[in-house]
Each structure stands twice: as structure tokens, then as C-alpha cells.
Design an enzyme around this catalytic site. Structure first.
Site, PDB file in Angstrom:
ATOM      1  CB  ALA A 112     -16.123  68.500 -77.070  1.00 47.20           C
ATOM      2  CE  LYS A 113     -23.254  70.818 -80.886  1.00 43.48           C
ATOM      3  NZ  LYS A 113     -23.067  69.482 -80.160  1.00 43.48           N
ATOM      4  NE  ARG A 114     -13.836  71.615 -75.226  1.00 43.45           N
ATOM      5  CZ  ARG A 114     -14.820  70.759 -74.511  1.00 43.45           C
ATOM      6  NH1 ARG A 114     -16.213  71.170 -74.873  1.00 43.45           N
ATOM      7  NH2 ARG A 114     -14.458  70.314 -73.349  1.00 43.45           N
TER       8      ARG A 114
END
Length: 281
Positions: free
Chosen positions: A98-100
Site C-alpha cells: 500500500a506504500k503508505r
């Protein structure tokens, strides 16, 4: 909240038992079409369940790309919840891609969404971006430690645009990417046999000998297969850290669907090739 055994220890065992392979679950429109599925929630559900059925009981890691589920709204997220649950029940570790990345209470909310043990989307690890400053990840680090989960922090990514940030040189002479790796080394100090806080480093980047990749945690390495890297490339790219590398293959496996046996065979071929390359290094 029940605390799991640390992610790094669980990942090390899974890699040793099943081989160091991560299969991506990337149900983008072109793959759905190749499988003869509609670009809709029904197609998304069929695709995801088929991948889980084919490989979740035999690969170390599955990595769903959250965006391809989110684009269908709440029904797509519901499919993602089911995919994560069923993959974990079948024995695979789940890395949520999700590369938050954010700050303060917002980063804390992202951490609760993906790393709190009782959350519907709880995953064994989460990909995160440190480019608001590594310290901005503190809420995710804390939540991961509480729950026994892990993080994969973007460090040296395979996309060409990444270099303008990651290879930029700081005032102290270190690149930004090296600084991220240094933070991870400190985070992981003293953890055995494998720490829980890893880096994302592209397998297509060639010679990385100027970087210290041996930071105690795992390395999630996209780029094997369709992006051009091969299992045989891994020792040259990752050097002494190669035994901690989790190569990700998405299209190289997924293009063999929707046939379950073909998906399974493709995953096993990649796992065997990766295991041979790593053990011969």
C-alpha cells in the site's frame, strides 16, 4: 491484542521451508482481460481466489497490491479483506503493498488499518514510504512491534524516477537511500535470526555494492520476470545480503492463470530458480 511471533522470525522460517519467493496479487485490468474475466468486482474476486487457491499453501509470501482492489470501492476492499484472510489461513505471509506514508495521527491511522492485529485488513507486513522523513514512520514502527508485524520501507526502488530522490546526496555525503538503510540497521540491531523491518530494493538496479544492504532485515526485491531481472542476477545485485532477499514475481506467475495447476507450476519454477541462485552465492 494477541502478539504474534515477530515477523522477521516467521519470515525466515517460511523462506527456509517454502523458498524465498513472494508472488504479487496484482489484478489490473489487462490481467483480468487475459484471464477472460470482467473488469469488475466479480472478476476481481475470481482472480484473487484463484491465486490464493493455487499458491498460498506453498509460497512464503503473497503481496496484494491494495490499489487494484481500492479502485472498486468498498466492495473491492471487501474482496481484499477476504484475500488477506484466506491467504494467511492457507499458511502464506501477507505483505500489503500500500506504500503508505504520512505524519502523526494520519500515519497512526494507516498503521491501525493494516498492522493492528484485530483490523479487518491486518497483514503480516506493510510497505511504507519514508520520504516525509524516516521519523514519520514511528507510529507504524510502534504498531508493528506491538502486533508482531513488519514493515518494508522504500529505499532503492526499481522505477527510473526514484533515483532523483533516492540517489540525492545529503549534506553529510550520504545518499537519501543509504540514509534509509542506515535507519533500518539501527531499528533492527540485535534482532535474530532476521529482523522485522526491511527495505524495498529493486532487483533491476544492477551493482549496488556502494550501498550497505546488510541491515539485519529482509529485502523485498521487485523486478524478477516481466521487468527484466532473473533469479541468477540476485547474487550480483545483493551481495552478502542475498540470503535475506524476498524476490517478488507478479506477472511472471500471474500470466499463467486462470489455470490453477499452471499458476502453481510457474510459482514452483521461480521458487526453485531463486533457491538455487541464493544457495550457490
Amino acid at each position: 491484542m494477541t502478539v504474534l511471533e515477530p515477523f522477521g522470525a516467521r519470515l525466515r522460517r517460511a523462506m527456509d521451508e517454502r523458498g524465498p519467493l513472494c508472488v504479487g496479487i496484482d489484478p489490473h485490468a489487462s490481467l483480468l482481460a487475459e484471464w477472460g474475466l470482467g473488469d469488475n468486482v466479480d472478476g476481481l474476486e475470481r482472480f484473487s481466489r484463484t491465486v490464493v487457491e493455487a499458491v498460498a499453501d506453498r509460497v512464503a509470501v503473497l503481496k496484494p497490491q491494495s490499489a487494484f482492489f481500492e479502485r472498486f470501492g468498498s466492495r473491492g476492499v471487501a474482496v481484499l479483506e477476504t484475500t488477506v484472510r484466506e491467504a494467511r489461513e492457507a499458511g502464506a505471509l501477507v505483505v500489503m503493498d500500500a506504500k503508505r506514508g504520512d505524519i502523526g495521527s494520519t500515519m497512526a491511522a494507516y498503521a491501525e488499518a493494516f498492522l493492528h492485529k484485530d483490523a479487518p485488513l491486518f497483514s503480516d507486513a506493510l510497505t511504507v514510504s519514508p520520504y516525509l522523513g524516516y521519523g514519520s514512520l514511528s507510529p507504524a514502527v510502534a504498531m508493528a512491534r506491538e502486533s508482531g508485524a513488519g514493515l518494508f520501507v522504500l529505499a532503492l526502488t526499481s522505477n527510473p524516477e526514484g533515483g532523483e530522490v533516492q540517489h540525492a546526496v545529503r549534506a553529510d555525503g550520504r545518499t537519501v537511500g543509504a540514509t534509509v538503510l542506515g535507519h533500518l540497521a539501527l531499528e533492527n540491531a540485535g534482532e535474530e535470526p532476521l529482523a522485522s523491518f526491511g527495505a524495498v530494493v529493486g532487483a533491476t538496479l544492477g551493482d549496488l555494492s556502494s550501498y550497505d544492504l546488510d541491515m539485519g532485515g529482509p529485502i523485498l526485491a521487485p523486478g524478477i520476470g516481466a521487468q527484466g531481472a532473473t533469479p541468477a542476477d540476485l547474487p550480483a545485485v545483493f551481495g552478502r545480503a542475498v540470503r535475506n532477499v524476498v524476490p517478488n514475481v507478479s506477472r511472471g506467475v500471474l500470466r499463467h492463470g486462470p489455470d490453477v495447476v499452471a499458476l502453481r507450476d510457474a510459482a514452483e519454477r521461480f521458487a526453485d530458480e531463486i533457491r538455487a541462485a541464493v544457495t550457490s552465492a
